[in-house]
Design a protein around this motif. Structure first.
Motif, short mmCIF file in Angstrom:
data_model
loop_
_atom_site.label_atom_id
_atom_site.label_comp_id
_atom_site.label_asym_id
_atom_site.label_seq_id
_atom_site.Cartn_x
_atom_site.Cartn_y
_atom_site.Cartn_z
N ASP A 138 50.10 -47.27 34.28
CA ASP A 138 49.16 -46.30 34.56
C ASP A 138 48.71 -46.73 36.13
O ASP A 138 47.72 -47.33 36.21
N GLY A 151 49.63 -39.58 38.56
CA GLY A 151 49.03 -38.25 38.72
C GLY A 151 47.83 -38.07 39.74
O GLY A 151 47.03 -39.11 39.76
N LYS A 183 45.51 -37.90 33.65
CA LYS A 183 46.44 -39.11 33.32
C LYS A 183 45.98 -40.06 32.32
O LYS A 183 46.81 -40.66 31.51
#
Length: 200
Positions: A111, A8, A14
């Motif tokens: 991530d 993101g 995020k």
């Protein structure tokens, strides 16, 4: 074990969303945190950066603000630095995956802020994009210490537009309507990925 890419643009929420997946028992590999470790005192990147940008080293650790100024002034330096940093982060990610397999995790999350930009989406089983309205994004980012409109524009220029990320994503989680709604979406996404109801 499912490997999910979570991404993101800046200010989309995020990290908060990653924590929600972690709260449901999913190990999360944070690429930014891995880079921070490389830049910290004793980190692998410190001698390399000291040799090129000695003023970016403070108290035997990398001062990211100073380093960022050098990177913005000379994009070629950024590419050279990334050619070292990315393999080191890859080694840390491999160790993370092995540990997750040893712990019999059903799903793990990577991530990664620039997941699509770096082609990382080709190496995961599904992608989740965290998104919010542009107005909300701007308010969040501009509230950060030291942020300026010019710097915000530069950061956005390095990232794929949010609209394009949403098109490419397997799942989109909206964070513009509060934490409770975002948490519901996280539970729904994880249930779908694992094909089972998630206990909360």
């Amino acid at each position: 074990m499912k490997i999910i890419g979570l991404t993101g643009s800046i200010g989309m929420g995020k990290s908060t969303t990653a924590n929600m997946f972690a709260d449901l028992g999913c190990p999360v590999f944070d690429a930014d945190a891995a880079v921070h470790k490389l830049y910290a005192k004793g980190g692998k990147a410190v001698p390399l950066i000291r040799a090129v940008f000695p003023d970016a080293i403070k108290n035997d650790a990398v001062d990211r603000a100073v380093l960022g100024q050098h990177m913005r002034a000379d994009p070629l330096s950024l590419r050279v630095l990334e050619s070292f940093i990315h393999p080191w982060v890859g080694e840390m990610r491999s160790e993370f995956l092995q540990q997750a397999r040893n712990n019999k995790a059903k799903a793990v999350f990577f991530d990664v802020p620039l997941l699509f930009e770096t082609g990382g989406d080709k190496f995961v089983d599904a992608t989740v994009v965290v998104s919010a309205p542009a107005k909300v994004q701007r308010e969040r980012v501009m509230a950060r210490p030291g942020m300026t409109a010019e710097l915000f524009s530069q950061l956005l220029a390095r990232q794929m537009p949010d609209s394009e990320k949403r098109k490419r994503a397997d799942y989109v989680i909206s964070t513009g309507e509060g934490l409770a709604f975002a948490r519901e979406q996280v539970q729904t996404v994880l249930s779908d990925i694992l094909g089972m109801k998630i206990a909360t």
